[in-house]
Design an enzyme around this catalytic site. Structure first.
Site, mmCIF file in Angstrom:
data_model
loop_
_atom_site.group_PDB
_atom_site.id
_atom_site.type_symbol
_atom_site.label_atom_id
_atom_site.label_comp_id
_atom_site.label_asym_id
_atom_site.label_seq_id
_atom_site.Cartn_x
_atom_site.Cartn_y
_atom_site.Cartn_z
ATOM 1 N N HIS A 200 0.832 -1.204 0.000
ATOM 2 C CA HIS A 200 0.000 0.000 0.000
ATOM 3 C C HIS A 200 0.869 1.257 0.000
ATOM 4 O O HIS A 200 0.478 2.287 -0.557
ATOM 5 C CB HIS A 200 -0.908 0.037 1.239
ATOM 6 N N ASP A 273 -4.851 -5.914 -7.656
ATOM 7 C CA ASP A 273 -5.081 -5.322 -6.340
ATOM 8 C C ASP A 273 -5.421 -3.850 -6.579
ATOM 9 O O ASP A 273 -5.371 -3.355 -7.716
ATOM 10 C CB ASP A 273 -3.828 -5.480 -5.472
#
Length: 526
Positions: A200, A273
């Site tokens: 992330h 993702d």
């Protein structure tokens, strides 16, 4: 949702722009600042649908039952039926308030011979609730193997530390989800369990030889494919042994078209993702360029796109310029439409009754109780006496905007101890607060030191220096229990003479289970 509204166009009936749009999923709702519920976000998404015929939605921060009616209205507003998905690794309640929340995957791995059946039962519960809410695509289970104890983002999200166990539980989860009508997603291909970074926030690298990747990372994905998993999610992680150019898996044709499609034989939908993650954005000057690269590599479903109209325009320009083959778009749309044809109608969903919610709660409590493990001190015996005063100190590694005013542990303590002191300490606290906690612990007959040690996007977990200093002081006393609401490795920092226990999760059921087990309340989960 009526049958008429579920009719799908054929590939030939879609323009190039419409085909590209079908690959795009945007988020609805948010649990990050500015926080907004699914229903509050409905107007924005409806306006977007009029501008761009996107393929689906990524759901965050829903509320039951309003989320179902919101999604029904958006389905009616969309000319092409939407596919709605959500991160539901820990049950539908992870993203939809009032529905069932299960402990992290690692907790299931501690449940002994019943573990596989519990995984399957929890997955079936998740599927039924997700379908009733209008979100049949489940972005789970985790198929990563938790091989690196310093991994900041997988850890307790993974079922196991060995490929065989991770594969077995991932397959059980897929079976449970898909037998109940949902679409399962194995993630994060080809494996995120051995990283030292959170994708992330940055771009991790797994620098293992190909032979080790084949042995350690790939078995759960092979098992997932054998189980008929509908979707596989890519990792924003580099694997030099497979893709020497240094491109992360989400943008690597050798990984997605070569390894996943050709070698492993996966025929379903390949999903990226989130494309808002830093691990995806590094090296691209626009979201459109990033999307085009993902499609070229073999991604079918572009998850979490911020500006869909801009992406459609860019990808169409790449095709017009001859830099991207339209056949790749057609192949991806074919797969997505095939999945949409299997979307269960709302009339097929089992209703979510108070009885079914109670059954989910009991199942979650059973898993949480079974997962509580002792690492030193008493072995499954009561170690906190309800007749004595107790000081409970809960350390949180970070504060999330969605955190409740007080953790469920506080309620568990109040309900089960007549004389108690309860304190929650985040990453920062004053010297005065530390002094108050030291005094409260010194005055109590027994002390429970609980630590939330779990992964979360954009947050490193562990203890701050101030927390560790205070914890070290508290563990100098007697009658101290140290509990990890997450990874067990953090317990190694504390003296062996104390009782040390791990729940493998910090969800409400796990916090309640900790107190029940330590107090010896064996009837609480029945």
């Amino acid at each position: 949702m009526t049958e008429l509204q579920r009719e799908l166009p054929t590939l030939d009936e879609l323009s190039l722009a419409e085909k590209i749009a079908q690959l795009i999923f945007v988020r609805i709702g948010s649990n990050l600042p500015p926080i907004i519920t699914v229903s509050e976000d409905e107007e924005r998404v409806e306006s977007l649908l009029a501008e761009c015929p996107i393929g689906g939605l990524l759901l965050f921060n829903g509320q039951w039952p309003s989320v179902a009616t919101t999604l029904e209205r958006l389905q009616r507003a969309s000319r092409i039926p939407l596919l709605v998905g959500a991160d539901l690794e820990r049950g539908a309640g992870q993203q939809i308030a009032e529905l069932t929340v299960f402990p992290h995957a690692a907790a299931f791995g501690q449940c002994g011979q019943a573990a596989e059946q519990l995984v399957q039962d929890a997955a079936a519960t998740t599927a039924r609730e997700a379908i009733a809410a209008g979100s049949p695509l489940v972005f789970g289970p985790i198929a990563d193997v938790s091989t690196n104890p310093k991994n900041p983002i997988i850890a307790t999200r993974a079922f196991a530390q060995t490929p065989a166990e991770a594969a077995r539980f991932a397959a059980a989860s897929i079976d449970g989800l898909q037998a109940a009508g949902a679409f399962a997603t194995a993630k994060h291909f080809p494996g995120h369990g051995d990283t030292l970074q959170d994708s992330h926030a940055e771009l991790p690298t797994v620098d293992r030889p190909l032979e080790e990747l084949q042995e350690q990372e790939l078995p759960p994905f092979r098992e997932a494919i054998a189980a008929g998993v509908s979707t596989i999610m890519t990792a924003h992680v580099r694997y030099p042994a497979i893709a020497p150019t240094g491109m992360p898996a989400s943008f690597s044709a050798p990984i997605l078209r070569g390894l996943l499609r050709e070698e492993l034989g996966f025929q379903g939908v390949v999903c990226s993702d989130s494309l808002l993650m830093e691990g995806a954005r590094i090296g691209f000057d626009s979201e459109g360029a990033m999307a085009a690269a993902a499609i070229h590599a073999g991604v079918d479903l572009l998850l979490d796109v911020a500006n869909p109209a801009e992406v459609v325009m860019h990808v169409q320009g790449e095709i017009d310029a001859g830099r991207l083959d339209e056949s790749l778009i057609d192949e991806a749309v074919d797969r997505i439409l095939a999945l949409k044809k299997r979307i269960p109608a709302a009339t097929d969903a089992s209703p979510i009754s108070n009885e079914s919610l109670e059954a989910g709660r009991k199942l979650s409590a059973r898993v949480a109780r079974s997962a509580v493990s002792f690492f030193s001190g008493a072995d499954n015996r009561p170690t906190l006496s309800p007749g004595k005063s107790v000081c409970v100190v809960l350390f949180k590694p970070f504060n999330l905007p969605t955190d409740p005013p007080e953790q469920p542990l506080a309620t568990a303590v109040r309900e089960r101890f007549a004389e108690y002191e309860y304190r929650e300490l985040g990453p920062q606290f004053s010297a005065e607060v530390a002094a108050e906690v030291r005094n409260a612990a010194a005055a109590a007959d027994q002390v429970l030191l609980a630590i939330i040690a779990k992964p979360a996007a954009w947050h490193a977990f562990g203890m701050t220096d101030a927390q560790r200093q205070l914890a070290n002081h508290l563990t100098k006393g007697e009658n101290v229990v140290v509990a990890s609401l997450g990874v067990p490795t953090i317990l190694a920092d504390f003296p062996e003479r104390h009782t040390k226990v791990c729940t493998y999760s910090d969800v409400p059921a796990s916090q309640m289970a900790l107190i029940e087990v330590l107090r010896g309340d064996h009837s609480a989960a029945s």
